[in-house]
Design a protein around this motif. Structure first.
Motif, short mmCIF file in Angstrom:
data_model
loop_
_atom_site.label_atom_id
_atom_site.label_comp_id
_atom_site.label_asym_id
_atom_site.label_seq_id
_atom_site.Cartn_x
_atom_site.Cartn_y
_atom_site.Cartn_z
N THR A 89 -7.75 15.89 19.29
CA THR A 89 -8.96 16.72 19.38
C THR A 89 -10.04 16.30 18.39
O THR A 89 -11.19 16.69 18.54
CB THR A 89 -8.60 18.20 19.14
N THR A 90 -9.68 15.48 17.40
CA THR A 90 -10.69 14.97 16.47
C THR A 90 -11.52 13.85 17.08
O THR A 90 -12.53 13.44 16.49
CB THR A 90 -10.01 14.44 15.20
N TYR A 113 -12.93 13.82 20.17
CA TYR A 113 -13.89 14.28 21.18
C TYR A 113 -14.29 15.70 20.83
O TYR A 113 -13.74 16.32 19.91
CB TYR A 113 -13.29 14.21 22.59
N GLN A 114 -15.27 16.23 21.54
CA GLN A 114 -15.69 17.62 21.36
C GLN A 114 -15.58 18.36 22.68
O GLN A 114 -15.96 17.83 23.73
CB GLN A 114 -17.13 17.68 20.85
N VAL A 115 -15.06 19.56 22.62
CA VAL A 115 -14.93 20.39 23.81
C VAL A 115 -16.33 20.83 24.25
O VAL A 115 -17.13 21.31 23.46
CB VAL A 115 -14.04 21.61 23.54
N PRO A 125 -3.71 13.24 26.74
CA PRO A 125 -4.87 13.78 26.01
C PRO A 125 -5.07 13.15 24.64
O PRO A 125 -4.12 12.96 23.88
CB PRO A 125 -4.54 15.27 25.90
N VAL A 161 -9.73 11.97 27.93
CA VAL A 161 -10.68 13.05 27.65
C VAL A 161 -11.23 13.54 28.98
O VAL A 161 -11.64 12.73 29.83
CB VAL A 161 -11.83 12.58 26.74
N ASP A 177 -15.84 17.14 28.70
CA ASP A 177 -15.92 17.06 27.25
C ASP A 177 -16.67 15.82 26.79
O ASP A 177 -16.85 14.86 27.53
CB ASP A 177 -14.51 17.08 26.65
#
Length: 632
Positions: free
Chosen positions: A247-248, A250-252, A244, A305, A309
């Motif tokens: 988280t910075t 990509y956006q959920v 993975p 990702v 997402d």
């Protein structure tokens, strides 16, 4: 052969990794005409090492389609059999980030990275000769395959079916799924047969053995690792693992259930080694990540990702909203040898799977390169990326998808009709200037001209080879001409792209391109086929604005959300009297705001009333409002 004034490559060579069936038979032999030198090399090497010729030839087809390239590919493979010899300098250069490390030797110590030297010892010739001599490269590979089979079975059986595990070991992969996938493709080629004329004019034929069924029982004896596919969304027969992204990067989201449709699949290259790209996506500071990364040596895939997402990969937020990005280990400036057959084949399997799942059209307005994504606003256009570059075989790749771009008779229709750009990749040798800035490996210390099989044609301002190249106003100010720099996309059309014919003069064809009338050499229509099932758009007024993104009208945003804006690209226009191609119905203006845990506890998707067409505008696609154009 020559067809309508063009050098034509037989259809069997159109798709990388796609076998062309020949007449059934139990042996590998020429189906017609005299055997080529390369065909004879395979026959000699097979007899010498007691390897079934069909097995040896099918392995060669899987590795290189029997082509002989200069230098090595991304996995350090040399020659038609892609025997490997990865040196410390290969992992030290450029983007590998290993220069100056004390453990360079250990990074290249794995025996699978040095099959060339092992194979050279088996036939008693210098390693350099195996790198550069086609016959000895094939001989060495045959000896290596035979050594693998002897270690597994104690001998070299004449039945090709018994060689499955040896072929799997030849893949060099330590992963069972990837090694088995390689062997499965090799034996599928034996069953179907294959025939093609190589880039250097060698006719090679492998007769089909449709009843052959490999014995997979000894695969377990290789003691290969079994990678977990948990957390991935890949076809079941591909080696796919999860790593993975931060988280910075990509956006959920919840595509497409949240209304955000996936319309595009974007092909990238990493410009770094495989693991370096994965590591970068896991670095919170990198700011980008693709959905998938494809390894060159064995086609193994890492999903960074989830498809649902929104990955930051395309350099254009609206296109990120509607796309999936696939990175390929490789370097755009280094030519076709840097994209391996297994990458083409596994990417095709992945793209077909994703396209079927998300209803993505299999054409070149929706299966696009990073170099085809438009700049979102004026200030970004000139800096948009140019990968996977001129050496990605779009005609062959689209054929693997079952959507060949060169389907039909070559030619040009009347002015006002559409054509598909379709030069034969192997014989379409174009010259481009490669400079140090274009090559992160460090292998290009000074600007130099390189001529290689390519996916593009240059376009000019007039029907003459002496006319200036077309220029893009964002790259070349004040109407200056384009250049032959490999990263200058302003004066090129790429295989599979579709344009409207604007004129014909002698051997030259004119098209509408980026608001201009441009010309390319197209004797007897050899570089185009007449396009089918397309929508030809013209303006409803004097001129239509062109966009890189398509957000809703500010009045359509819910209270509390600051509207995003997508102004027209001010240096582009869709003038009256010109026409451009679209292949799909218009899509809505839309926008997306992820949940932020405070003011937005859930994601917000906004769909506007207006719609936009995706058009092939220049080398890149662009967007035009449906209200500004008429479809015919």
């Amino acid at each position: 052969m020559v067809v309508a004034g063009c050098v034509s490559v037989p259809a069997a060579s159109a798709a990388p990794g796609t076998p062309a069936a020949t007449s059934a038979g139990a042996s590998a032999q020429a189906s017609s005409g005299a055997s080529s030198g390369e065909q004879q090399d395979f026959a000699f090497a097979a007899r010498e090492s007691k390897v079934p010729q069909a097995v040896l030839m099918a392995v060669g087809y899987e590795e290189s389609r029997w082509d002989v390239h200069q230098g090595h590919n991304t996995s350090g493979g040399y020659g038609p059999m892609s025997l490997t010899d990865v040196t410390p300098s290969m992992v030290a250069d450029g983007g590998a980030g290993a220069a100056g490390r004390s453990d360079l030797a250990s990074l290249t110590a794995d025996p699978s990275l040095h099959t060339l030297t092992a194979a050279a010892r088996l036939i008693g010739v210098p390693a350099q000769q195996v790198r550069t001599d086609r016959r000895d490269n094939i001989r060495a590979a045959a000896a290596l395959l035979a050594s693998y089979e002897k270690s597994l079975a104690g001998g070299t059986p004449s039945d090709p079916a018994q060689w499955y595990a040896a072929v799997a070991r030849y893949s060099g992969s330590s992963d069972q799924s990837a090694a088995a996938g390689f062997a499965n493709r090799v034996f599928a080629t034996i069953r179907s047969g294959a025939a093609r004329t190589t880039a250097d004019g060698q006719r090679v034929d492998l007769a089909a053995q449709p009843s052959l069924r490999p014995d997979t029982g000894r695969l377990a004896a290789l003691h290969l690792a079994k990678t977990s596919a948990a957390g991935t969304d890949c076809p079941p027969d591909l080696d796919c693992q999860s790593a993975p992204a931060a988280t910075t990067n990509y956006q959920v989201a919840n595509r497409p259930s949240d209304g955000m449709k996936i319309d595009y699949i974007v092909i990238h290259d990493t410009e770094t080694p495989y693991q370096t790209a994965i590591d970068a996506f896991q670095n919170p500071a990198s700011g980008d990540a693709a959905n998938y990364v494809m390894r060159s040596s064995d086609g193994a895939i890492t999903q960074s990702v989830a498809d649902k997402d929104l990955a930051f990969h395309a350099g254009n937020y609206w296109f990120n909203m509607h796309s999936i990005g696939i990175e390929h280990e490789g370097y755009a400036a280094h030519g076709a040898t840097w994209y391996t057959q297994v990458q083409y084949e596994n990417t095709a399997e992945l793209v077909k799977y994703l396209a079927a799942k998300y209803d993505v059209k299999l054409d070149r307005e929706h299966i696009i390169g990073h170099d085809n994504v438009p700049g979102p606003v004026d200030s970004y256009v000139s800096g948009m990326h140019w990968d996977p570059g001129p050496y990605w075989d779009w005609n062959g790749f689209m054929a693997l998808l079952g959507a060949p771009t060169d389907r039909g008779r070559h030619g040009v229709g009347p002015v006002g009709t559409a054509v598909t750009i379709a030069p034969a990749f192997a014989t379409n040798e174009q010259t481009a200037t490669v400079c140090p800035k274009d090559d992160p490996t460090g292998a290009t210390p000074a600007c130099t001209e390189e001529t290689a099989p390519s996916n593009f044609l240059f376009v000019r301002t007039a029907p003459s080879a002496d006319a200036p190249l077309a220029g893009d106003p964002y790259i070349h100010a004040n109407g200056a001409a384009g250049t032959d720099d490999i990263s200058d996309w302003s004066a090129t059309v790429s295989a599979g792209q579709q344009f409207v014919v604007a004129g014909r003069q002698g051997s030259w064809t004119a098209i509408w391109y980026g608001g201009q009338k441009v010309w390319f050499d197209n004797p007897h229509g050899c570089n185009t086929v007449q396009a089918r099932h397309v929508r030809i758009l013209t303006t409803t007024g004097a001129s239509a604005p062109v966009y890189g993104e398509a957000y809703p009208d500010p009045s359509e945003y819910p209270a509390g959300l600051a509207p995003d804006t997508a102004p027209p690209l001010s240096k582009y226009a869709f003038p009256a009297g010109q026409a451009y191609v679209a292949t799909a119905a218009p899509a809505p203006h839309d926008d997306f705001y992820p949940a932020n845990g405070t003011t937005r506890p859930t994601e917000t998707y906004i769909e506007g009333a207006a719609t936009v067409y995706t058009i092939q505008y220049n080398h890149r696609v662009a967007l035009v409002n449906a209200a500004d154009v008429t479809e015919s």
